[in-house]
Design a protein around this motif. Structure first.
Motif, PDB file in Angstrom:
ATOM      1  N   SER A 105     -31.657  -4.604 -45.941  1.00 53.06           N
ATOM      2  CA  SER A 105     -31.726  -4.353 -44.496  1.00 53.06           C
ATOM      3  C   SER A 105     -32.540  -5.425 -43.764  1.00 53.06           C
ATOM      4  CB  SER A 105     -32.341  -2.972 -44.215  1.00 53.06           C
ATOM      5  OG  SER A 105     -31.541  -1.957 -44.759  1.00 53.06           O
ATOM      6  N   PRO A 106     -32.146  -6.696 -43.905  1.00 51.73           N
ATOM      7  CA  PRO A 106     -32.884  -7.760 -43.208  1.00 51.73           C
ATOM      8  C   PRO A 106     -32.597  -7.724 -41.709  1.00 51.73           C
ATOM      9  CG  PRO A 106     -30.904  -8.663 -44.203  1.00 51.73           C
ATOM     10  CD  PRO A 106     -30.979  -7.225 -44.636  1.00 51.73           C
ATOM     11  N   ASP A 107     -33.485  -8.339 -40.947  1.00 51.27           N
ATOM     12  CA  ASP A 107     -33.279  -8.441 -39.509  1.00 51.27           C
ATOM     13  C   ASP A 107     -32.331  -9.586 -39.170  1.00 51.27           C
ATOM     14  OD1 ASP A 107     -35.331  -6.430 -38.544  1.00 51.27           O
ATOM     15  OD2 ASP A 107     -36.567  -7.726 -39.791  1.00 51.27           O
ATOM     16  N   LEU A 108     -32.158 -10.509 -40.123  1.00 48.44           N
ATOM     17  CA  LEU A 108     -31.319 -11.683 -39.908  1.00 48.44           C
ATOM     18  C   LEU A 108     -30.800 -12.180 -41.251  1.00 48.44           C
ATOM     19  CD1 LEU A 108     -30.347 -14.003 -37.952  1.00 48.44           C
ATOM     20  CD2 LEU A 108     -32.490 -15.174 -38.530  1.00 48.44           C
ATOM     21  N   ASP A 129     -16.216 -15.904 -41.698  1.00 47.28           N
ATOM     22  CA  ASP A 129     -15.254 -15.022 -41.037  1.00 47.28           C
ATOM     23  C   ASP A 129     -15.221 -13.658 -41.719  1.00 47.28           C
ATOM     24  OD1 ASP A 129     -13.357 -14.733 -38.936  1.00 47.28           O
ATOM     25  OD2 ASP A 129     -11.748 -14.837 -40.402  1.00 47.28           O
ATOM     26  N   LYS A 130     -15.267 -13.663 -43.055  1.00 44.30           N
ATOM     27  CA  LYS A 130     -15.271 -12.407 -43.808  1.00 44.30           C
ATOM     28  C   LYS A 130     -16.538 -11.612 -43.529  1.00 44.30           C
ATOM     29  CE  LYS A 130     -12.426 -14.156 -47.627  1.00 44.30           C
ATOM     30  NZ  LYS A 130     -12.400 -14.536 -49.069  1.00 44.30           N
ATOM     31  N   LEU A 131     -17.657 -12.316 -43.448  1.00 43.37           N
ATOM     32  CA  LEU A 131     -18.918 -11.634 -43.188  1.00 43.37           C
ATOM     33  C   LEU A 131     -18.919 -10.998 -41.801  1.00 43.37           C
ATOM     34  CD1 LEU A 131     -21.516 -14.163 -44.663  1.00 43.37           C
ATOM     35  CD2 LEU A 131     -20.822 -11.966 -45.631  1.00 43.37           C
ATOM     36  N   LEU A 132     -18.389 -11.709 -40.822  1.00 40.16           N
ATOM     37  CA  LEU A 132     -18.392 -11.193 -39.456  1.00 40.16           C
ATOM     38  C   LEU A 132     -17.575  -9.917 -39.305  1.00 40.16           C
ATOM     39  CD1 LEU A 132     -18.220 -14.531 -37.475  1.00 40.16           C
ATOM     40  CD2 LEU A 132     -19.990 -12.787 -37.236  1.00 40.16           C
ATOM     41  N   ASP A 133     -16.596  -9.735 -40.166  1.00 38.96           N
ATOM     42  CA  ASP A 133     -15.778  -8.522 -40.111  1.00 38.96           C
ATOM     43  C   ASP A 133     -16.569  -7.279 -40.502  1.00 38.96           C
ATOM     44  OD1 ASP A 133     -13.477  -9.715 -39.231  1.00 38.96           O
ATOM     45  OD2 ASP A 133     -12.683 -10.081 -41.234  1.00 38.96           O
ATOM     46  N   LYS A 134     -17.605  -7.475 -41.360  1.00 43.68           N
ATOM     47  CA  LYS A 134     -18.248  -6.308 -41.958  1.00 43.68           C
ATOM     48  C   LYS A 134     -19.766  -6.274 -41.857  1.00 43.68           C
ATOM     49  CE  LYS A 134     -14.583  -5.818 -45.458  1.00 43.68           C
ATOM     50  NZ  LYS A 134     -14.295  -5.792 -46.914  1.00 43.68           N
ATOM     51  N   ILE A 135     -20.403  -7.429 -41.678  1.00 43.98           N
ATOM     52  CA  ILE A 135     -21.860  -7.460 -41.773  1.00 43.98           C
ATOM     53  C   ILE A 135     -22.504  -6.660 -40.651  1.00 43.98           C
ATOM     54  CG2 ILE A 135     -22.296  -9.551 -40.406  1.00 43.98           C
ATOM     55  CD1 ILE A 135     -24.208 -10.321 -42.827  1.00 43.98           C
ATOM     56  N   GLU A 136     -23.565  -5.970 -40.978  1.00 44.66           N
ATOM     57  CA  GLU A 136     -24.247  -5.109 -40.016  1.00 44.66           C
ATOM     58  C   GLU A 136     -25.565  -5.724 -39.568  1.00 44.66           C
ATOM     59  OE1 GLU A 136     -24.529  -1.308 -41.918  1.00 44.66           O
ATOM     60  OE2 GLU A 136     -22.417  -0.830 -41.544  1.00 44.66           O
ATOM     61  N   ARG A 137     -25.686  -7.034 -39.723  1.00 46.60           N
ATOM     62  CA  ARG A 137     -26.894  -7.748 -39.328  1.00 46.60           C
ATOM     63  C   ARG A 137     -26.517  -9.020 -38.575  1.00 46.60           C
ATOM     64  NH1 ARG A 137     -30.810  -3.981 -39.885  1.00 46.60           N
ATOM     65  NH2 ARG A 137     -29.990  -2.590 -41.467  1.00 46.60           N
ATOM     66  N   PRO A 138     -27.380  -9.529 -37.719  1.00 46.07           N
ATOM     67  CA  PRO A 138     -27.106 -10.817 -37.077  1.00 46.07           C
ATOM     68  C   PRO A 138     -26.921 -11.900 -38.137  1.00 46.07           C
ATOM     69  CG  PRO A 138     -28.937  -9.706 -35.989  1.00 46.07           C
ATOM     70  CD  PRO A 138     -28.636  -8.921 -37.228  1.00 46.07           C
ATOM     71  N   LEU A 139     -25.944 -12.778 -37.925  1.00 45.01           N
ATOM     72  CA  LEU A 139     -25.615 -13.825 -38.896  1.00 45.01           C
ATOM     73  C   LEU A 139     -25.829 -15.195 -38.269  1.00 45.01           C
ATOM     74  CD1 LEU A 139     -24.359 -14.593 -41.688  1.00 45.01           C
ATOM     75  CD2 LEU A 139     -22.136 -14.623 -40.510  1.00 45.01           C
ATOM     76  N   MET A 140     -26.733 -15.983 -38.849  1.00 44.34           N
ATOM     77  CA  MET A 140     -26.985 -17.336 -38.369  1.00 44.34           C
ATOM     78  C   MET A 140     -26.337 -18.335 -39.319  1.00 44.34           C
ATOM     79  SD  MET A 140     -30.558 -19.475 -37.839  1.00 44.34           S
ATOM     80  CE  MET A 140     -31.308 -18.264 -36.756  1.00 44.34           C
ATOM     81  N   MET A 141     -25.508 -19.232 -38.761  1.00 38.32           N
ATOM     82  CA  MET A 141     -24.862 -20.289 -39.539  1.00 38.32           C
ATOM     83  C   MET A 141     -25.521 -21.614 -39.210  1.00 38.32           C
ATOM     84  SD  MET A 141     -21.027 -18.818 -38.974  1.00 38.32           S
ATOM     85  CE  MET A 141     -21.533 -17.997 -37.460  1.00 38.32           C
ATOM     86  N   VAL A 142     -26.105 -22.257 -40.230  1.00 39.45           N
ATOM     87  CA  VAL A 142     -26.907 -23.458 -40.027  1.00 39.45           C
ATOM     88  C   VAL A 142     -26.192 -24.679 -40.586  1.00 39.45           C
ATOM     89  CG1 VAL A 142     -29.118 -24.565 -40.554  1.00 39.45           C
ATOM     90  CG2 VAL A 142     -29.028 -22.096 -40.166  1.00 39.45           C
ATOM     91  N   PRO A 143     -26.031 -25.738 -39.787  1.00 37.15           N
ATOM     92  CA  PRO A 143     -25.416 -26.972 -40.297  1.00 37.15           C
ATOM     93  C   PRO A 143     -26.224 -27.533 -41.461  1.00 37.15           C
ATOM     94  CG  PRO A 143     -25.563 -27.033 -37.901  1.00 37.15           C
ATOM     95  CD  PRO A 143     -26.362 -25.846 -38.351  1.00 37.15           C
ATOM     96  N   ASN A 144     -25.536 -28.038 -42.466  1.00 42.18           N
ATOM     97  CA  ASN A 144     -26.219 -28.544 -43.653  1.00 42.18           C
ATOM     98  C   ASN A 144     -27.111 -29.750 -43.373  1.00 42.18           C
ATOM     99  OD1 ASN A 144     -25.267 -26.630 -45.451  1.00 42.18           O
ATOM    100  ND2 ASN A 144     -23.399 -27.756 -45.882  1.00 42.18           N
ATOM    101  N   SER A 145     -26.819 -30.491 -42.321  1.00 40.48           N
ATOM    102  CA  SER A 145     -27.603 -31.696 -42.022  1.00 40.48           C
ATOM    103  C   SER A 145     -28.764 -31.430 -41.064  1.00 40.48           C
ATOM    104  CB  SER A 145     -26.689 -32.767 -41.409  1.00 40.48           C
ATOM    105  OG  SER A 145     -26.092 -32.272 -40.213  1.00 40.48           O
ATOM    106  N   LEU A 146     -28.924 -30.176 -40.661  1.00 41.62           N
ATOM    107  CA  LEU A 146     -29.889 -29.850 -39.614  1.00 41.62           C
ATOM    108  C   LEU A 146     -31.331 -29.927 -40.105  1.00 41.62           C
ATOM    109  CD1 LEU A 146     -30.137 -28.769 -36.652  1.00 41.62           C
ATOM    110  CD2 LEU A 146     -30.333 -26.497 -37.661  1.00 41.62           C
TER     111      LEU A 146
END
Length: 283
Positions: A105-108, A129-146
């Motif tokens: 139960s993470p916040d992020l 895309d699969k995670l967004l269909d089902k995940i119940e938590r905010p999802l942060m996608m981080v660029p690998n070069s960031l």
């Protein structure tokens, strides 16, 4: 915000994601849980150890691999007591992340974006895309070069839905920890009066429910939502783009269509924070 789950494939080209997640968690003083999903190898008939003993040994090896990975890439910043390592034998990467998130139960939840130079990679395909269909938590996608940078300006794309109020409140919980400016943006196709009136009504409703002062509102005219958002991100000093996954919305229904995600991943150099409507069920 008390707990963050970061999923990694322990590859060198995703080390920046680890650094970002670690520094992010340190700034906001949140627990950082690191998840590594691995393949269990085919066992040779010559191996006489019981399968369960081999699996336990493999888990310990994988935990050690993650620990070494963190020590190598975090360097002097590494603090062993600041992380908790989880290793899961892979059936499905997305399902492993979902099940771990459900347990913790993470916040992020933080994942790396697909590396277009990688033939495989943990997040190849449409994992996000699969995670967004089902995940119940905010999802942060981080660029690998960031490289990690303190949040100063965050943009939230709104379509004036009732749910937006709830998720902007959740977003404020994050941006307030950085004392960052939050800009609420609506992309409209023509310079019509109706969206301006909608924004004003939305603004008045939201401001009655929040106390955060570093917030602004504006409409942006663009023929396409994607190009409108990119113009804001590319022409302003935006540190994060946040939005609600909206499969049922007429205007933004395809904002997280897998082809657009793939395109955004190769275009954006900042994190995308996605709120799924499923997340409201968990609150």
């Amino acid at each position: 915000m008390k707990k963050i789950l970061y999923a990694t494939d322990c590859k060198n080209n995703s080390a920046s994601g680890l650094k970002y997640a670690f520094q992010f968690s340190q700034v906001i003083k949140a627990e950082l849980h690191i998840l590594h999903v691995y393949d269990f190898p085919q066992l040779s008939r010559s191996i006489i150890q019981p399968r369960e003993a081999v699996k336990k040994s493999m888990q310990l090896e994988q935990k050690d691999t993650v620990l070494k990975y963190c020590k190598t890439h975090l360097g002097d910043q590494f603090k062993e007591d600041a992380i908790t390592i989880h290793v899961v034998e892979k059936v499905s990467v997305a399902n492993s992340i979902l099940s771990t998130a459900k347990t913790l139960s993470p916040d992020l939840v933080i994942i790396g974006m697909k590396d277009r130079q990688s033939n495989r990679g943990l997040f190849a395909g449409n994992i996000a895309d699969k995670l967004l269909d089902k995940i119940e938590r905010p999802l942060m996608m981080v660029p690998n070069s960031l490289e990690y940078k303190k949040l100063e300006t965050v943009v939230y794309a709104t379509d004036f839905e009732n749910e937006d109020i709830f998720y902007i409140q959740k977003l404020i919980e994050i941006v307030s920890l950085f004392d960052a400016h939050l800009e609420i943006v609506h992309i409209q196709k023509t310079d019509e009066t109706a969206p301006k009136e909608q924004m004003e009504a939305f603004k008045n409703t939201l401001l009655k429910q929040i106390t955060y002062s570093k917030i602004s509102f504006r409409n942006v005219v663009s023929t396409k939502i994607k190009s409108g958002l990119l113009s804001i991100v590319n022409n302003e000093k935006v540190d994060m783009l946040a939005m609600l996954e909206r499969k049922q919305s007429l205007r933004l229904k395809n904002i997280f269509h897998k082809d657009l995600v793939k395109n955004m991943e190769t275009t954006l150099a900042i994190p995308i924070l996605a709120f799924s409507k499923s997340a409201k069920k968990a609150n």
